[in-house]
Design an enzyme around this catalytic site. Structure first.
Site, PDB file in Angstrom:
ATOM      1  N   HIS A  24       0.831  -1.206   0.000  1.00 15.24           N
ATOM      2  CA  HIS A  24       0.000   0.000   0.000  1.00 15.24           C
ATOM      3  C   HIS A  24       0.868   1.260   0.000  1.00 15.24           C
ATOM      4  CE1 HIS A  24      -3.946  -1.977   1.238  1.00 15.24           C
ATOM      5  NE2 HIS A  24      -3.076  -2.959   1.204  1.00 15.24           N
ATOM      6  N   ASP A 119      -5.643   5.504   2.637  1.00 16.24           N
ATOM      7  CA  ASP A 119      -5.892   4.125   2.265  1.00 16.24           C
ATOM      8  C   ASP A 119      -7.326   3.738   2.587  1.00 16.24           C
ATOM      9  OD1 ASP A 119      -5.770   1.027   2.629  1.00 16.24           O
ATOM     10  OD2 ASP A 119      -3.870   1.560   1.695  1.00 16.24           O
ATOM     11  N   GLN A 340      11.705  -5.168  -7.932  1.00 15.15           N
ATOM     12  CA  GLN A 340      10.826  -6.000  -8.751  1.00 15.15           C
ATOM     13  C   GLN A 340      10.533  -5.404 -10.116  1.00 15.15           C
ATOM     14  OE1 GLN A 340       7.750  -8.533  -7.050  1.00 15.15           O
ATOM     15  NE2 GLN A 340       6.230  -7.291  -8.099  1.00 15.15           N
ATOM     16  N   GLU A 379      -7.514 -11.242  -1.432  1.00 15.59           N
ATOM     17  CA  GLU A 379      -8.202 -11.290  -2.721  1.00 15.59           C
ATOM     18  C   GLU A 379      -7.323 -11.877  -3.823  1.00 15.59           C
ATOM     19  OE1 GLU A 379      -5.546  -7.895  -3.177  1.00 15.59           O
ATOM     20  OE2 GLU A 379      -6.682  -8.747  -1.517  1.00 15.59           O
TER      21      GLU A 379
END
Length: 475
Positions: A24, A119, A340, A379
């Protein structure tokens, strides 16, 4: 697109408050950088604890930073982020993050920014901002697809039988989604009061919310973006992939979210194009030693090059005897934080084995990399459906046995299964890999187009900035 000329000289001070996890924190920091680049009079400030500030300091650019104390002295400042320390520390930080409301109220009362972005998991933030008369925007570090599917599951949960093994999620703009109940988020039918508040907020009417920001782009999930706008009836801005904001700053890209291991990039330089499978399961996946052992065996026996990001330094607990010698030159292990986005963008990277967290999904797609999916929690199984069944650019590592979002139900994935999946997926000629790579590369073209001048995400950022200046001009 021109800004409102009546407010062109007015500064717009935006406070951005992320949840305490890299998944996040990083995309919200990228979003702050996009705001700063959109107009010189937008002044974004990341509002974080000192430990979280340390993870983004190197990549802030023109974004300011404001810190507030972590809500407990029992956590060291070096471990104020979920996934940095042990599993137990992560669980504790998750609980403590629900105690920061007073600190947020104090900051908003003292500084009174023009706009607050926080958030979505801070369910109290809209009412806090409204208390001080500050416009509020929700930030989702995810896409519309998982939220639309999850909303349908949320609506269905009261009528679900406790004996149901599978559910069919219908009334979607795309194909029906069928899922085993054990792959649904394990908080879908919660008895935890705080968790219930979060999801009541996520799918409620949100009277105090000005708009909603998503880290996605319309071409990726157009029908689901439209469906979310239709159901939620709020201004929605689809401004991703936010990671593209780092492409002109190599150092910021490598150190995005922490001190990245650059040795792996040098190792990739020596490999043939498309020959390496990148294996990374996010910052909050805690494999048991037995599974790490099987994964090591599987990667070794796959006969493919691999770059594997491993949590922790206790490799002797699971490493097979003589493993490092046998994979020398063909495998590279990163023991810590990996850059990444830079790895996925490297020509040598040909596939991505991922847990299907949204950041990884979007970063993999943005690089045009086909994926091997291995979801675990939250999820992630829903995100897998988007990759495998909707886009068709991914295959499951294991389509047998028991998969579940509940750790106690996880079955051990054998090394032989992993080896077969990687070997088959990385076949250089023919097979499913070629078709999946083509689909992933088509998505990558659309992703880049979205963030460029005239693209949908670029336009949504400009719309958002226009609307913000209109807000503060009318106050």
């Amino acid at each position: 697109m021109a800004l409102n000329p009546n407010n062109s000289n007015k500064k717009c001070r935006v406070f951005l408050i992320p949840q305490m996890s890299r998944g996040h924190l990083i995309p919200m920091t990228d979003f702050a950088k996009l705001l700063a680049a959109a107009h010189p009079d937008v002044e974004p400030t990341m509002v974080v604890t000192p430990g979280n500030a340390a993870l983004i300091n190197a990549s802030l650019g023109q974004v300011q930073i404001l810190t507030y104390p972590f809500p407990s002295e029992s956590i060291k400042s070096t471990a104020e982020t979920m996934g940095v320390g042990s599993k137990e520390e992560t669980m504790l930080i998750n609980k403590l993050s629900l105690l920061i409301r007073p600190a947020q109220e104090e900051l908003l009362s003292k500084y009174k920014p023009d706009v607050v972005v926080s958030d979505a998991l801070f369910y109290w933030a809209p009412s806090v901002a409204a208390q001080f008369g500050i416009p509020y925007i929700v930030f989702f570090p995810c896409g519309a697809f998982p939220l639309v599917v999850f909303k349908r599951i949320y609506d269905m949960q009261q009528s679900m039988s406790i004996d149901t093994d599978h559910i069919t999620v219908s009334d979607l703009p795309g194909p029906k989604i069928e899922m085993p109940v054990r792959e649904l988020p394990n908080y879908r039918i919660g008895h935890d009061e705080e968790i219930n508040k979060i999801f009541d907020s996520l799918f409620g009417s949100w009277p105090d919310v000005f708009g909603i920001v998503f880290n996605t782009f319309r071409a990726l999930e157009s029908e689901y973006c439209k469906e979310y706008e239709r159901v939620q009836m709020k201004r929605a801005y689809f401004i991703g992939p936010v990671s593209f904001c780092n492409t002109s700053n190599v150092d910021g890209l490598i150190h995005r979210g922490g001190e990245g291991d650059v040795g792996c990039l040098r190792w990739l330089d020596g490999k043939e194009d498309g020959s390496v499978v990148f294996v990374s399961f996010g910052s909050q996946c805690y494999f048991k030693s037995e599974q790490l052992h099987e994964l090591a065996i599987g990667l070794e026996h796959s006969r493919r090059n691999f770059l594997w990001v491993v949590r922790g330094n206790n490799m002797e607990e699971w490493m097979p005897d003589g493993w490092e010698d046998r994979i020398a030159g063909r495998g590279f292990v990163v023991k810590g934080w990996a850059p990444q986005v830079a790895i996925l963008a490297h020509p040598a990277t040909g596939a991505f084995m991922t847990h299907c967290g949204w950041n990884s999904v979007l970063e993999g797609l943005s690089a045009g990399i086909p994926m091997l999916t291995w979801p675990f929690a939250a999820e992630e199984f829903i995100n897998e459906k988007l990759l495998v069944e909707v886009i068709g650019c991914a295959a499951k590592v294991w389509d047998g046995g028991k998969r579940s979002t509940r750790e106690e139900e996880h079955e051990l994935v054998p090394g032989s299964v992993i080896a077969h999946a990687v070997f088959k997926f990385m076949e250089p000629a023919g097979g499913e890999y070629v078709a999946m790579r083509s689909k992933a590369q088509n998505v990558a073209v659309s992703a880049l187009a979205a963030v460029q001048e005239g693209g949908s995400s670029h336009g949504d950022i400009r719309d958002l900035v226009n609307n913000l200046f209109g807000l503060i001009g009318s106050k």
